[in-house]
Every structure is written in structure tokens, then in C-alpha cells.
Scaffold this motif. Structure first.
Motif, PDB file in Angstrom:
ATOM      1  N   GLY A   1       0.940  -0.931   0.090  1.00 30.95           N
ATOM      2  CA  GLY A   1       0.211  -0.301   0.450  1.00 30.95           C
ATOM      3  C   GLY A   1       0.602   1.609   0.041  1.00 30.95           C
ATOM      4  O   GLY A   1       1.670   0.841   0.373  1.00 30.95           O
ATOM      5  N   ALA A   2       0.672   2.361  -0.566  1.00 32.34           N
ATOM      6  CA  ALA A   2       1.410   4.049  -0.712  1.00 32.34           C
ATOM      7  C   ALA A   2       0.253   4.475  -0.262  1.00 32.34           C
ATOM      8  O   ALA A   2      -1.293   4.457  -1.160  1.00 32.34           O
ATOM      9  N   VAL A   3       0.554   5.764  -0.005  1.00 31.54           N
ATOM     10  CA  VAL A   3      -0.769   6.947  -0.167  1.00 31.54           C
ATOM     11  C   VAL A   3      -1.092   8.182  -1.108  1.00 31.54           C
ATOM     12  O   VAL A   3       0.533   7.545  -1.606  1.00 31.54           O
ATOM     13  N   ALA A   4      -1.920   8.177  -1.604  1.00 28.90           N
ATOM     14  CA  ALA A   4      -1.734   8.709  -3.300  1.00 28.90           C
ATOM     15  C   ALA A   4      -2.513   9.479  -3.810  1.00 28.90           C
ATOM     16  O   ALA A   4      -2.888  10.455  -2.370  1.00 28.90           O
ATOM     17  N   GLY A   5      -1.736   9.724  -4.106  1.00 24.75           N
ATOM     18  CA  GLY A   5      -2.397  11.535  -5.064  1.00 24.75           C
ATOM     19  C   GLY A   5      -2.136  11.970  -6.322  1.00 24.75           C
ATOM     20  O   GLY A   5      -1.624  11.082  -6.750  1.00 24.75           O
ATOM     21  N   VAL A   6      -2.629  12.656  -7.056  1.00 21.44           N
ATOM     22  CA  VAL A   6      -2.916  12.808  -8.166  1.00 21.44           C
ATOM     23  C   VAL A   6      -3.193  14.193  -8.573  1.00 21.44           C
ATOM     24  O   VAL A   6      -4.297  14.721  -8.063  1.00 21.44           O
ATOM     25  N   GLY A  29      -7.756  10.865 -19.730  1.00 22.39           N
ATOM     26  CA  GLY A  29      -9.071   9.523 -19.759  1.00 22.39           C
ATOM     27  C   GLY A  29      -7.988   8.470 -18.115  1.00 22.39           C
ATOM     28  O   GLY A  29      -7.152   8.471 -18.390  1.00 22.39           O
ATOM     29  N   THR A  30      -8.754   8.885 -17.250  1.00 22.86           N
ATOM     30  CA  THR A  30      -9.063   7.773 -16.200  1.00 22.86           C
ATOM     31  C   THR A  30      -9.530   7.029 -15.276  1.00 22.86           C
ATOM     32  O   THR A  30     -10.835   6.908 -15.918  1.00 22.86           O
ATOM     33  N   ARG A  31      -9.000   6.420 -14.493  1.00 25.28           N
ATOM     34  CA  ARG A  31      -9.924   5.932 -13.693  1.00 25.28           C
ATOM     35  C   ARG A  31      -9.738   5.637 -12.442  1.00 25.28           C
ATOM     36  O   ARG A  31      -8.537   5.650 -12.094  1.00 25.28           O
ATOM     37  N   GLU A  32     -10.570   5.830 -10.856  1.00 24.75           N
ATOM     38  CA  GLU A  32     -10.225   5.888 -10.159  1.00 24.75           C
ATOM     39  C   GLU A  32      -9.224   7.360  -8.951  1.00 24.75           C
ATOM     40  O   GLU A  32      -8.529   6.742  -8.510  1.00 24.75           O
ATOM     41  N   THR A  33      -9.671   8.310  -9.494  1.00 26.70           N
ATOM     42  CA  THR A  33      -8.674   9.028  -9.755  1.00 26.70           C
ATOM     43  C   THR A  33      -9.093  10.024  -8.224  1.00 26.70           C
ATOM     44  O   THR A  33      -9.027  10.860  -7.570  1.00 26.70           O
ATOM     45  N   ASP A  34     -10.449  10.096  -8.406  1.00 24.61           N
ATOM     46  CA  ASP A  34     -11.594  10.990  -7.094  1.00 24.61           C
ATOM     47  C   ASP A  34     -11.013  10.848  -6.168  1.00 24.61           C
ATOM     48  O   ASP A  34     -11.017  11.220  -5.143  1.00 24.61           O
ATOM     49  N   LEU A  35     -10.940   9.091  -5.579  1.00 25.07           N
ATOM     50  CA  LEU A  35     -11.124   8.673  -4.598  1.00 25.07           C
ATOM     51  C   LEU A  35      -9.765   9.260  -3.702  1.00 25.07           C
ATOM     52  O   LEU A  35      -9.616   9.075  -2.524  1.00 25.07           O
ATOM     53  N   LEU A  36      -8.903   9.651  -4.814  1.00 27.17           N
ATOM     54  CA  LEU A  36      -7.309   9.944  -4.063  1.00 27.17           C
ATOM     55  C   LEU A  36      -7.647  11.165  -3.551  1.00 27.17           C
ATOM     56  O   LEU A  36      -6.246  12.304  -3.055  1.00 27.17           O
ATOM     57  N   ALA A  37      -8.254  12.249  -2.817  1.00 26.48           N
ATOM     58  CA  ALA A  37      -9.194  13.568  -3.040  1.00 26.48           C
ATOM     59  C   ALA A  37      -8.545  13.608  -1.533  1.00 26.48           C
ATOM     60  O   ALA A  37      -8.944  12.371  -0.764  1.00 26.48           O
ATOM     61  N   PRO A  38      -8.033  14.313  -0.522  1.00 21.50           N
ATOM     62  CA  PRO A  38      -7.256  14.525   0.366  1.00 21.50           C
ATOM     63  C   PRO A  38      -8.402  14.078   1.352  1.00 21.50           C
ATOM     64  O   PRO A  38      -8.943  13.513   2.795  1.00 21.50           O
ATOM     65  N   GLY A  39     -10.105  14.211   0.976  1.00 25.14           N
ATOM     66  CA  GLY A  39     -11.332  14.656   1.924  1.00 25.14           C
ATOM     67  C   GLY A  39     -11.950  13.323   1.463  1.00 25.14           C
ATOM     68  O   GLY A  39     -13.087  13.392   2.412  1.00 25.14           O
ATOM     69  N   ASN A  40     -11.639  12.203   0.523  1.00 24.79           N
ATOM     70  CA  ASN A  40     -11.987  11.358   0.830  1.00 24.79           C
ATOM     71  C   ASN A  40     -11.198   9.907   1.234  1.00 24.79           C
ATOM     72  O   ASN A  40     -10.300   9.750   1.623  1.00 24.79           O
ATOM     73  N   GLY A  48      -4.179  14.803 -22.311  1.00 23.88           N
ATOM     74  CA  GLY A  48      -5.005  14.435 -21.089  1.00 23.88           C
ATOM     75  C   GLY A  48      -3.086  13.984 -20.208  1.00 23.88           C
ATOM     76  O   GLY A  48      -3.540  13.986 -18.954  1.00 23.88           O
ATOM     77  N   ASP A  49      -2.437  14.937 -19.620  1.00 27.32           N
ATOM     78  CA  ASP A  49      -1.387  15.216 -19.329  1.00 27.32           C
ATOM     79  C   ASP A  49      -1.792  14.719 -17.261  1.00 27.32           C
ATOM     80  O   ASP A  49      -2.635  15.822 -16.979  1.00 27.32           O
ATOM     81  N   THR A  50      -1.608  14.137 -17.212  1.00 26.45           N
ATOM     82  CA  THR A  50      -1.609  13.065 -15.478  1.00 26.45           C
ATOM     83  C   THR A  50      -0.273  12.472 -15.340  1.00 26.45           C
ATOM     84  O   THR A  50      -0.355  11.492 -15.103  1.00 26.45           O
ATOM     85  N   LEU A  51      -0.230  12.871 -13.335  1.00 31.08           N
ATOM     86  CA  LEU A  51       0.510  12.422 -12.734  1.00 31.08           C
ATOM     87  C   LEU A  51       0.423  11.987 -11.574  1.00 31.08           C
ATOM     88  O   LEU A  51      -0.530  12.897 -10.330  1.00 31.08           O
ATOM     89  N   PHE A  52       0.979  11.305 -10.840  1.00 30.70           N
ATOM     90  CA  PHE A  52       0.530  10.550  -9.161  1.00 30.70           C
ATOM     91  C   PHE A  52       1.518  10.176  -8.559  1.00 30.70           C
ATOM     92  O   PHE A  52       2.570  10.622  -9.524  1.00 30.70           O
ATOM     93  N   ALA A  53       1.384   9.880  -7.235  1.00 27.22           N
ATOM     94  CA  ALA A  53       2.468  10.352  -6.442  1.00 27.22           C
ATOM     95  C   ALA A  53       1.803   9.424  -5.256  1.00 27.22           C
ATOM     96  O   ALA A  53       0.809   9.543  -5.456  1.00 27.22           O
ATOM     97  N   LEU A  54       3.102   8.988  -5.723  1.00 32.03           N
ATOM     98  CA  LEU A  54       3.165   7.628  -4.399  1.00 32.03           C
ATOM     99  C   LEU A  54       4.288   7.774  -3.301  1.00 32.03           C
ATOM    100  O   LEU A  54       4.829   8.106  -3.585  1.00 32.03           O
ATOM    101  N   ALA A  55       3.493   7.066  -1.804  1.00 27.60           N
ATOM    102  CA  ALA A  55       4.416   7.289  -0.803  1.00 27.60           C
ATOM    103  C   ALA A  55       4.765   6.396   0.082  1.00 27.60           C
ATOM    104  O   ALA A  55       3.390   5.915   1.097  1.00 27.60           O
ATOM    105  N   THR A  56       5.770   5.810  -0.165  1.00 27.19           N
ATOM    106  CA  THR A  56       5.365   3.699   0.257  1.00 27.19           C
ATOM    107  C   THR A  56       5.393   3.536   1.977  1.00 27.19           C
ATOM    108  O   THR A  56       5.370   3.230   2.445  1.00 27.19           O
ATOM    109  N   GLY A  57       5.745   5.298   2.521  1.00 28.60           N
ATOM    110  CA  GLY A  57       6.448   5.335   4.361  1.00 28.60           C
ATOM    111  C   GLY A  57       7.224   4.523   5.111  1.00 28.60           C
ATOM    112  O   GLY A  57       7.285   4.757   6.171  1.00 28.60           O
TER     113      GLY A  57
END
Length: 342
Positions: free
Chosen positions: A47-52, A60-71, A283-292
Motif C-alpha cells: 500500500g502507498a498513500v497516493a495523490g494525483v 482518460g482516467t479511472r479512480e482519481t476522485d478517491l485520491l482527493a484528500p477528503g475522501n 491529458g497530462d496526468t501525474l500520480f504520487a505514491l508515498a510508501t512511508g
């Protein structure tokens, strides 16, 4: 017509860092042998804490809304990058199946639910557009995943990538996928970038164009930015037919707010390496993952330094994506690599 086979579809160079230098990250490619397309999975089994951050106007994306901090969801287990335009989002289903078989995911009482955000790029002009990544391709990418430095160039999500299309597809060049990493005071940040940009790719240190739109005779680089400022008109564009995708990973302990901020700042790296960038046709899209794995304590880098590191590795990985690319020939069409044009 099928592309001519090549034994040099991926690129190996002296190690300049890779996203897999980040503890807890694995990468796997699937490259379709029938035409230049494929997918790339970035696994975080623990698992990794994620942002986008989505900056392009045609994503063209999937499951990006769930990465919002309040979700609700706090961690993801993989990110899928794929060709095939929106059809390629099906590759994430294969990653979900692969992860579920191994008991990796979020416990939802009735099963283990892997969280797999995804983003796609448009690579349909190269070969038979009916061939695109599917669930089987995503599963195969997971099967190939490892902690080794991933192959670069014409592989995975970068298989069918092109750059420099503003003045017509016939003047474009081959894009690809690249990776880089940096470590500062024990904290590592890495990036993996699949570059299918509308604009040119520049060396971020010299601002020189490395790959992009070519002159009318196809023998030299045009320099899109200067051409546009001279008043040269681009060809009419089909929206969404480009896109640069990427994942930034760090071993630092971050919150979702911080992960989203890291994804946002990392777009500075795209702006240094691509011009024009974040266009209406990208559709430039960057994800961030933090493995902690590394707490940000004592003299460890803070968010300002992490942001600087993230932008740097994104710029370097974007450059390596075109440096690693190899020429593709499909019928009468030739999309030269930076190494061959130079």
C-alpha cells in the motif's frame, strides 16, 4: 500493416536512477507484439498513500476522485498506465485480479478490494487501432513486475507513444517511457514517465529541443515553440490524441494532502521538459505514491525539497523517454527516434 519487428525496442544505459530505487515499488511492462501498444503497472504491494494532479484538458482516467484528500480511501496498491485511449483503462481490471489473487487490497468484509487508479494515452495511429491493452495485458504486466530498474523506450505504456504532432502526424517522432530517481539525505524520489506529448521534448538543463515536430523535409527539428511564435499555424487537432502520464514515488512518510501536493508540484518537471505542455489535446496526468518507509524528521527533506526532487526526476525521466526511444516503421510511415535523427 504491422510494424516492422525490432530487437532494440527497449533501451539500456548506465544507471541514472529509477523509480524502483524507492523501497516498496515494483514496475512491470506488457508490450503487445501485434502493434506498438502496451501497459505499465507500478505496484505498491504494502500500500502507498497516493495523490494525483491532472493538468491536461483531455484526460482518460479511472479512480482519481478517491485520491482527493477528503475522501475515504487512504492507500492504493497499484497504478496502471496504458495505451489504447479509454479502451486501455481495462488493463486496470487485470491488475485488480492479480492483486486479489494474492490477498492484496482493502478489506471490505466481503472480499479484498485492490485499489488501482489508472490513466491512458492515445496511441491508436500506430497499426491496427482495434488492438489495445485489456485485462489480460494488465495481468501480464503485474506478472512481469520486479524491483529491478525497468526497461525504457518502446515498451509498456510507451510502446506506441509519439511526440511533436502539432504540425501533423507525418512530422512526429517516437516517444517512449523513461525513469529517473534522486536521493537527498536518505530520502528517495523516483519517477516513471510515458511521454506521448503533442509538444516537443527539451533537455531541461540546456533548453534544447531533443525530439518533436520535424521540418517539412523530415530531416531536422522544427522547434515548435519558435514556429508558433513566428506565426506558423498548426494542423487541426483531434482532442485527446496525445498525453504524458507518470508516477512519482517516494519512500517518505506523507499524508494524502502532501501526496497530492507532490503530484501538483511535479508537473513543473513536465513544463521544463515539454513545450507546449498541458494543452487542450493532452491529458497530462501525474500520480504520487508515498510508501512511508522514511519519516520526515530531523534534517530529512521537507516538502519544499521533496517538491524540487519530484520536478527534477519528472524532467529527467521525460528526457530519457525520448532518448531511449527507437525508430518505428509502419507501412510507409517512419517515426524516427531522437538518436537516429541526430
Amino acid at each position: 500493416m504491422s510494424p516492422q519487428p525490432s530487437s532494440s525496442s527497449s533501451f539500456t544505459a548506465p544507471h541514472a536512477g529509477a523509480i524502483t530505487d524507492v523501497a516498496g515499488i515494483e514496475v512491470g511492462h506488457f508490450s503487445d507484439p501485434r502493434r506498438p501498444t502496451g501497459c505499465t503497472v507500478i505496484l505498491a504491494r504494502d500500500g502507498a498513500v497516493a495523490g494525483v494532479d491532472v493538468r491536461g484538458a483531455a484526460p482518460g482516467t479511472r479512480e482519481t476522485d478517491l485520491l482527493a484528500p477528503g475522501n475515504f480511501v487512504q492507500q492504493v496498491h497499484a497504478v496502471m498506465l496504458a495505451g489504447g485511449s479509454a479502451w486501455g483503462l481495462a488493463a486496470a481490471e487485470g491488475a485488480m485480479r492479480w492483486l486479489e489473487e494474492r490477498g492484496i487490497g482493502l478489506d471490505v468484509r466481503f472480499g479484498t478490494l485492490p485499489i488501482v487508479p489508472a490513466a491512458v494515452l492515445f496511441d491508436l495511429p500506430l497499426g491496427d487501432a482495434r488492438i489495445r491493452p485489456d485485462a489480460a495485458a494488465g495481468y501480464a504486466a503485474c506478472e512481469a513486475a520486479s524491483k529491478a530498474a525497468p526497461a525504457e523506450g518502446n515498451v509498456g505504456a510507451g510502446s506506441g507513444a509519439l511526440v511533436g504532432k502539432l504540425f501533423g502526424l507525418d512530422r512526429a517522432m517516437k516517444g517512449g517511457i523513461g525513469t529517473a530517481s534522486v536521493t537527498v539525505k536518505g530520502v528517495t524520489v523516483g519517477a516513471l514517465i510515458a511521454c506521448n506529448a503533442l509538444g516537443d521534448v527539451l533537455d531541461p538543463d540546456t533548453a534544447q529541443v531533443v525530439a518533436g515536430a520535424r521540418t517539412e523535409d523530415g530531416r531536422a527539428l522544427l522547434d515548435t515553440r519558435r514556429a508558433l511564435l513566428r506565426g506558423e499555424l498548426p494542423q487541426p487537432l483531434l482532442a485527446g490524441t496525445n498525453t504524458t502520464l507518470g508516477v512519482i514515488a517516494t519512500d517518505a512518510v506523507l499524508t494524502k494532502v502532501q501526496a497530492n501536493r507532490l503530484a501538483s508540484v511535479a508537473h513543473d518537471g513536465l513544463a521544463r521538459a515539454i513545450n507546449p505542455v498541458h494543452t487542450m489535446s493532452d491529458g497530462d496526468t501525474l500520480f504520487a505514491l508515498a510508501t512511508g518507509r522514511v519519516p520526515l524528521e530531523g534534517d530529512a527533506p521537507g516538502m519544499t525539497v521533496l517538491g524540487t526532487m519530484a520536478a527534477e526526476v519528472v524532467a529527467r525521466a521525460t528526457l530519457r523517454a525520448v532518448q531511449a526511444a527507437r525508430t518505428v516503421r509502419i507501412g510507409a510511415s517512419v517515426f524516427p527516434s531522437a538518436s537516429e535523427l541526430g
